[in-house]
Design an enzyme around this catalytic site. Structure first.
Site, PDB file in Angstrom:
ATOM      1  N   ILE A  55       0.809  -0.953   0.253  1.00  0.00           N
ATOM      2  CA  ILE A  55      -0.071   0.318   0.220  1.00  0.00           C
ATOM      3  C   ILE A  55       0.894   0.981  -0.219  1.00  0.00           C
ATOM      4  CG2 ILE A  55      -0.143  -0.064   2.905  1.00  0.00           C
ATOM      5  CD1 ILE A  55      -2.741   1.566   0.189  1.00  0.00           C
ATOM      6  N   GLY A 114       3.376   1.643  -1.667  1.00  0.00           N
ATOM      7  CA  GLY A 114       3.538   2.228  -3.418  1.00  0.00           C
ATOM      8  C   GLY A 114       3.573   2.643  -3.862  1.00  0.00           C
ATOM      9  N   ASP A 156       4.830  -8.697   6.580  1.00  0.00           N
ATOM     10  CA  ASP A 156       5.203  -8.862   5.460  1.00  0.00           C
ATOM     11  C   ASP A 156       5.279 -10.194   5.090  1.00  0.00           C
ATOM     12  OD1 ASP A 156       8.669  -8.326   5.127  1.00  0.00           O
ATOM     13  OD2 ASP A 156       8.769  -7.118   6.968  1.00  0.00           O
ATOM     14  N   LEU A 164       1.072  -6.622  -4.274  1.00  0.00           N
ATOM     15  CA  LEU A 164       1.506  -5.931  -5.114  1.00  0.00           C
ATOM     16  C   LEU A 164       3.103  -5.306  -4.124  1.00  0.00           C
ATOM     17  CD1 LEU A 164      -0.578  -3.195  -5.954  1.00  0.00           C
ATOM     18  CD2 LEU A 164      -0.825  -4.910  -6.968  1.00  0.00           C
ATOM     19  N   SER A 214      11.630  -3.717  -5.577  1.00  0.00           N
ATOM     20  CA  SER A 214      10.754  -3.669  -7.197  1.00  0.00           C
ATOM     21  C   SER A 214      11.803  -2.618  -7.858  1.00  0.00           C
ATOM     22  CB  SER A 214       9.330  -3.068  -7.092  1.00  0.00           C
ATOM     23  OG  SER A 214       9.933  -1.544  -7.327  1.00  0.00           O
ATOM     24  N   SER A 217       5.935  -8.972 -14.024  1.00  0.00           N
ATOM     25  CA  SER A 217       6.640  -7.796 -14.685  1.00  0.00           C
ATOM     26  C   SER A 217       7.578  -8.176 -16.213  1.00  0.00           C
ATOM     27  CB  SER A 217       7.447  -7.076 -13.749  1.00  0.00           C
ATOM     28  OG  SER A 217       8.758  -6.203 -14.547  1.00  0.00           O
ATOM     29  N   GLU A 266      10.395  -7.091 -16.992  1.00  0.00           N
ATOM     30  CA  GLU A 266      11.462  -7.927 -16.655  1.00  0.00           C
ATOM     31  C   GLU A 266      12.064  -9.334 -16.872  1.00  0.00           C
ATOM     32  OE1 GLU A 266      14.361  -5.655 -15.374  1.00  0.00           O
ATOM     33  OE2 GLU A 266      13.126  -4.146 -17.131  1.00  0.00           O
ATOM     34  N   TYR A 303      16.224  -9.015  -9.592  1.00  0.00           N
ATOM     35  CA  TYR A 303      14.604  -8.661  -9.465  1.00  0.00           C
ATOM     36  C   TYR A 303      13.991  -9.646 -10.711  1.00  0.00           C
ATOM     37  CZ  TYR A 303      10.506  -6.557 -10.358  1.00  0.00           C
ATOM     38  OH  TYR A 303       9.509  -5.639 -10.800  1.00  0.00           O
TER      39      TYR A 303
HETATM   40  P1  NAP Z   1       7.156   0.471  -4.714  1.00  0.00           P
HETATM   41  O1  NAP Z   1       6.457   1.525  -5.039  1.00  0.00           O
HETATM   42  O2  NAP Z   1       8.390  -0.344  -5.430  1.00  0.00           O
HETATM   43  O3  NAP Z   1       6.137  -0.306  -3.814  1.00  0.00           O
HETATM   44  C1  NAP Z   1       6.693  -1.309  -3.166  1.00  0.00           C
HETATM   45  C2  NAP Z   1       5.734  -2.039  -1.892  1.00  0.00           C
HETATM   46  O4  NAP Z   1       5.959  -2.991  -1.749  1.00  0.00           O
HETATM   47  C3  NAP Z   1       6.422  -0.882  -0.705  1.00  0.00           C
HETATM   48  O5  NAP Z   1       4.260  -0.924  -0.147  1.00  0.00           O
HETATM   49  C4  NAP Z   1       6.966  -1.668   0.080  1.00  0.00           C
HETATM   50  O6  NAP Z   1       7.092  -0.876   1.129  1.00  0.00           O
HETATM   51  C5  NAP Z   1       6.401  -2.925  -0.433  1.00  0.00           C
HETATM   52  N1  NAP Z   1       7.172  -4.034  -0.006  1.00  0.00           N
HETATM   53  C6  NAP Z   1       8.089  -4.437  -0.004  1.00  0.00           C
HETATM   54  N2  NAP Z   1       8.956  -5.493   0.925  1.00  0.00           N
HETATM   55  C7  NAP Z   1       8.442  -6.074   1.424  1.00  0.00           C
HETATM   56  C8  NAP Z   1       7.947  -6.450   2.517  1.00  0.00           C
HETATM   57  N3  NAP Z   1       9.171  -7.618   2.829  1.00  0.00           N
HETATM   58  N4  NAP Z   1       6.616  -6.930   3.399  1.00  0.00           N
HETATM   59  C9  NAP Z   1       5.929  -6.371   2.401  1.00  0.00           C
HETATM   60  N5  NAP Z   1       5.791  -5.266   1.833  1.00  0.00           N
HETATM   61  C10 NAP Z   1       6.873  -5.304   0.994  1.00  0.00           C
HETATM   62  O7  NAP Z   1       6.443  -0.474  -6.534  1.00  0.00           O
HETATM   63  P2  NAP Z   1       5.553  -0.412  -7.367  1.00  0.00           P
HETATM   64  O8  NAP Z   1       6.048   0.432  -8.912  1.00  0.00           O
HETATM   65  O9  NAP Z   1       3.962   0.500  -7.016  1.00  0.00           O
HETATM   66  O10 NAP Z   1       5.055  -1.452  -8.121  1.00  0.00           O
HETATM   67  C11 NAP Z   1       4.273  -2.670  -7.560  1.00  0.00           C
HETATM   68  C12 NAP Z   1       4.335  -3.688  -7.770  1.00  0.00           C
HETATM   69  O11 NAP Z   1       4.292  -4.394  -9.099  1.00  0.00           O
HETATM   70  C13 NAP Z   1       5.629  -4.628  -7.687  1.00  0.00           C
HETATM   71  O12 NAP Z   1       5.613  -5.993  -6.861  1.00  0.00           O
HETATM   72  C14 NAP Z   1       6.175  -4.401  -9.060  1.00  0.00           C
HETATM   73  O13 NAP Z   1       7.627  -5.232  -8.732  1.00  0.00           O
HETATM   74  C15 NAP Z   1       5.599  -4.942  -9.645  1.00  0.00           C
HETATM   75  N6  NAP Z   1       5.652  -4.311 -10.720  1.00  0.00           N
HETATM   76  C16 NAP Z   1       5.762  -2.670 -10.555  1.00  0.00           C
HETATM   77  C17 NAP Z   1       6.247  -1.951 -12.659  1.00  0.00           C
HETATM   78  C18 NAP Z   1       6.070  -0.537 -12.307  1.00  0.00           C
HETATM   79  O14 NAP Z   1       6.392  -0.071 -13.133  1.00  0.00           O
HETATM   80  N7  NAP Z   1       5.549   0.052 -11.355  1.00  0.00           N
HETATM   81  C19 NAP Z   1       5.506  -2.587 -13.880  1.00  0.00           C
HETATM   82  C20 NAP Z   1       5.486  -4.161 -13.467  1.00  0.00           C
HETATM   83  C21 NAP Z   1       5.467  -4.605 -11.881  1.00  0.00           C
HETATM   84  P3  NAP Z   1       7.946  -0.154   1.985  1.00  0.00           P
HETATM   85  O15 NAP Z   1       7.205   1.391   2.114  1.00  0.00           O
HETATM   86  O16 NAP Z   1       8.055  -0.906   3.468  1.00  0.00           O
HETATM   87  O17 NAP Z   1       9.547  -0.462   1.555  1.00  0.00           O
HETATM   88  O1  F7E Z   2      15.220   2.017 -15.363  1.00  0.00           O
HETATM   89  C1  F7E Z   2      17.626   3.634 -17.217  1.00  0.00           C
HETATM   90  C2  F7E Z   2      18.114   1.774 -16.525  1.00  0.00           C
HETATM   91  O2  F7E Z   2      14.729   1.348 -13.005  1.00  0.00           O
HETATM   92  C3  F7E Z   2      14.464   2.285 -16.683  1.00  0.00           C
HETATM   93  C4  F7E Z   2      10.065  -1.414 -12.460  1.00  0.00           C
HETATM   94  O3  F7E Z   2       9.002  -0.577 -11.903  1.00  0.00           O
HETATM   95  O4  F7E Z   2       9.820  -1.347 -14.406  1.00  0.00           O
HETATM   96  C5  F7E Z   2      10.800  -1.130 -14.163  1.00  0.00           C
HETATM   97  O5  F7E Z   2      12.237  -1.447 -14.015  1.00  0.00           O
HETATM   98  C6  F7E Z   2      15.545   1.623 -17.713  1.00  0.00           C
HETATM   99  C7  F7E Z   2      16.679   1.230 -17.481  1.00  0.00           C
HETATM  100  O6  F7E Z   2      13.246   0.655 -14.276  1.00  0.00           O
HETATM  101  C8  F7E Z   2      19.330   5.683 -15.156  1.00  0.00           C
HETATM  102  O7  F7E Z   2      19.161   1.247 -17.073  1.00  0.00           O
HETATM  103  C9  F7E Z   2      19.581   5.265 -17.317  1.00  0.00           C
HETATM  104  O8  F7E Z   2      17.310   0.588 -18.537  1.00  0.00           O
HETATM  105  O9  F7E Z   2      13.763   3.945 -13.764  1.00  0.00           O
HETATM  106  P1  F7E Z   2      13.897   2.012 -13.961  1.00  0.00           P
HETATM  107  P2  F7E Z   2      13.446  -0.819 -14.915  1.00  0.00           P
HETATM  108  O10 F7E Z   2      14.669  -1.446 -14.481  1.00  0.00           O
HETATM  109  O11 F7E Z   2      12.979  -0.683 -16.569  1.00  0.00           O
HETATM  110  C10 F7E Z   2       9.927  -2.483 -14.632  1.00  0.00           C
HETATM  111  C11 F7E Z   2       8.785  -3.085 -15.456  1.00  0.00           C
HETATM  112  C12 F7E Z   2       9.510  -3.210 -13.475  1.00  0.00           C
HETATM  113  O12 F7E Z   2       9.147  -4.048 -12.702  1.00  0.00           O
HETATM  114  C13 F7E Z   2      10.609  -2.716 -11.523  1.00  0.00           C
HETATM  115  O13 F7E Z   2      10.106  -2.996 -10.816  1.00  0.00           O
HETATM  116  O14 F7E Z   2      16.878   3.472 -18.100  1.00  0.00           O
HETATM  117  N1  F7E Z   2      18.268   4.545 -16.800  1.00  0.00           N
HETATM  118  N2  F7E Z   2      19.941   6.214 -16.469  1.00  0.00           N
HETATM  119  C14 F7E Z   2      18.600   5.111 -15.679  1.00  0.00           C
HETATM  120  N3  F7E Z   2      17.854   4.010 -15.007  1.00  0.00           N
HETATM  121  C15 F7E Z   2      17.491   4.631 -12.966  1.00  0.00           C
HETATM  122  N4  F7E Z   2      16.420   4.135 -12.432  1.00  0.00           N
HETATM  123  N5  F7E Z   2      18.332   5.904 -13.428  1.00  0.00           N
HETATM  124  C16 F7E Z   2      19.228   6.028 -13.919  1.00  0.00           C
HETATM  125  O15 F7E Z   2      19.566   7.065 -13.640  1.00  0.00           O
END
Ligand code: NAP
Ligand code: F7E
Length: 334
Positions: free
Chosen positions: A9, A11, A56, A78, A82, A123, A125, A147
């Site tokens: 929640i 996040g 947790d 969720l 991440s 994801s 990823e 990841y």
């Molecule tokens: P986020 O902002 O990083 O939020 C992650 C959440 O997980 C936070 O509330 C964090 O709580 C909680 N958490 C971490 N470790 C935990 C643990 N051990 N027990 C319970 N809670 C824990 O991620 P998001 O962007 O909202 O993404 C939500 C989900 O979608 C994640 O699973 C992510 O991997 C997946 N996802 C995201 C994307 C994207 O582009 N955003 C794309 C594909 C999949 P704290 O505040 O305590 O750290």
């Molecule tokens: O990187 C490049 C980096 O960290 C995007 C997570 O939500 O989406 C996310 O993962 C790209 C990468 O996201 C910087 O190398 C360049 O190619 O914003 P990011 P991510 O790695 O794509 C997927 C779908 C998830 O599931 C994940 O939880 O950007 N990049 N320069 C950089 N990235 C970061 N963070 N910082 C830089 O300075």
């Protein structure tokens, strides 16, 4: 009234999903882990309308206790470690939370709330070093980070529980989705926040890693609606959720700096510390199945997303008294 149980929640997605479910008249029970600093800022505006409980993903007993007490109709898992870059520094922890954590949730559902419908946050990823372009539900996985590896484990665990125990368990393969609530460590928010700081004279530049990485970026507020739709179908299934467009980090910079009348070339530098041991070079999702079966489509386009994020980071500074020192304010804020 249906009850939804959300992990993660605090996040980005957790807060948008909780808002959406409240709008749909759900009772929302949301799990937070204990931490020294309570990160409630993303959901502070709805805190009085949701029930916060403590647990947790590392603690099996806490998950079983919470689901026994809550008996939800729908569960949205969720929570995760991440951040891809951090998963190279903390691979074991990432595996425990992002991978095994899913199995702990599935066991808790099977034993304590077997009738609940389960959503797993998978994801793009998982596609990693992509085997085809665009990527659909049928594209093989080839993860490129601890990841990504952990997400593949969680994805297959979800399918395995569906097949083994006849559970209604869905996996949403979501491509990158962003918003003003995105963590500052992710590249999109890092850029929008730096652009605003540069305009306000707080920073002089922005160091990034790989500018050529391509991502299919959408708006988190659109994507959480797909999560909910997945749990409303006759049969559980897996869906890609994406915009069907890909853009480079460089293009994100161009639009973000251009929005405030600046040229990114004057401010962006490369720092190899932001490179990853293995990179995901290109992601482009094919969300045809989600469109046809769920009736889901994104509403915010790429430019709209970038401008929304820059506007938000500028506005919060202006509201605190900052003024424009470089470039120009977008029309909406001028
Ligand atoms: P986020 O902002 O990083 O939020 C992650 C959440 O997980 C936070 O509330 C964090 O709580 C909680 N958490 C971490 N470790 C935990 C643990 N051990 N027990 C319970 N809670 C824990 O991620 P998001 O962007 O909202 O993404 C939500 C989900 O979608 C994640 O699973 C992510 O991997 C997946 N996802 C995201 C994307 C994207 O582009 N955003 C794309 C594909 C999949 P704290 O505040 O305590 O750290
Ligand atoms: O990187 C490049 C980096 O960290 C995007 C997570 O939500 O989406 C996310 O993962 C790209 C990468 O996201 C910087 O190398 C360049 O190619 O914003 P990011 P991510 O790695 O794509 C997927 C779908 C998830 O599931 C994940 O939880 O950007 N990049 N320069 C950089 N990235 C970061 N963070 N910082 C830089 O300075």
């Amino acid at each position: 009234m249906k009850t939804a149980f959300i992990t993660g929640i605090s996040g980005q997605d957790g807060s948008y999903l909780a808002e959406h479910l409240l709008d749909l008249d759900y009772r929302v029970v949301a799990m937070m882990r204990r931490s020294a600093t309570q990160s409630v800022s993303r959901f502070a505006h709805i805190a009085d309308r949701i029930e916060i409980v403590h647990g947790d993903l590392l603690d099996q007993a806490s998950l079983m206790r919470l689901l026994t007490d809550c008996q939800p109709d729908e569960i949205y898992n969720l929570a995760a470690q991440s951040f891809v870059h951090a998963s190279f520094d903390e691979p074991i922890h990432t595996g425990e939370v992002t991978g095994l954590g899913v199995m702990r949730m599935l066991e808790a559902v099977r034993l304590c709330a077997p009738k609940a419908r389960f959503y797993q946050a998978s994801s793009s990823e998982m596609f990693g070093k992509v085997h085809e372009v665009p990527q659909s539900e049928n594209t093989p996985f080839h993860p490129r980070s601890p990841y990504g590896v952990a997400k593949v484990y969680g994805h297959w665990a979800t399918l395995n529980y569906r097949e083994s125990y006849d559970m209604y368990a869905c996996s949403g393969i979501l491509f990158n989705h962003e918003s003003p609530r995105r963590g500052l460590e992710f590249v999109t928010r890092k850029i929008s926040d730096h652009v605003a700081a540069i305009v306000c004279g707080e920073k002089d530049g922005l160091a990034l890693g790989n500018l050529d990485a391509q991502r299919d970026w959408g708006f988190a507020g659109d994507y959480i609606k797909a999560m909910h739709l997945m749990l409303q179908q006759d049969e559980p299934d897996d869906y890609v959720v994406a915009t069907n467009e890909t853009h480079t980090v460089r293009e994100f910079c161009e639009i973000a700096f251009g929005h405030v009348g600046l040229d990114y070339n004057d401010f962006v530098s490369i720092d190899p510390k932001y490179y990853r041991p293995a990179e995901v070079e290109l992601l482009l999702g094919d969300a045809t199945k989600a469109k046809e079966k769920l009736g889901w489509e994104p509403e915010v386009n790429f430019r709209g997303l970038v401008e929304m994020m820059v506007d938000y980071d500028l506005k919060r500074r202006i509201d605190q008294g900052a003024t424009c020192q470089r470039g120009s304010l977008p029309e909406a804020l001028a």
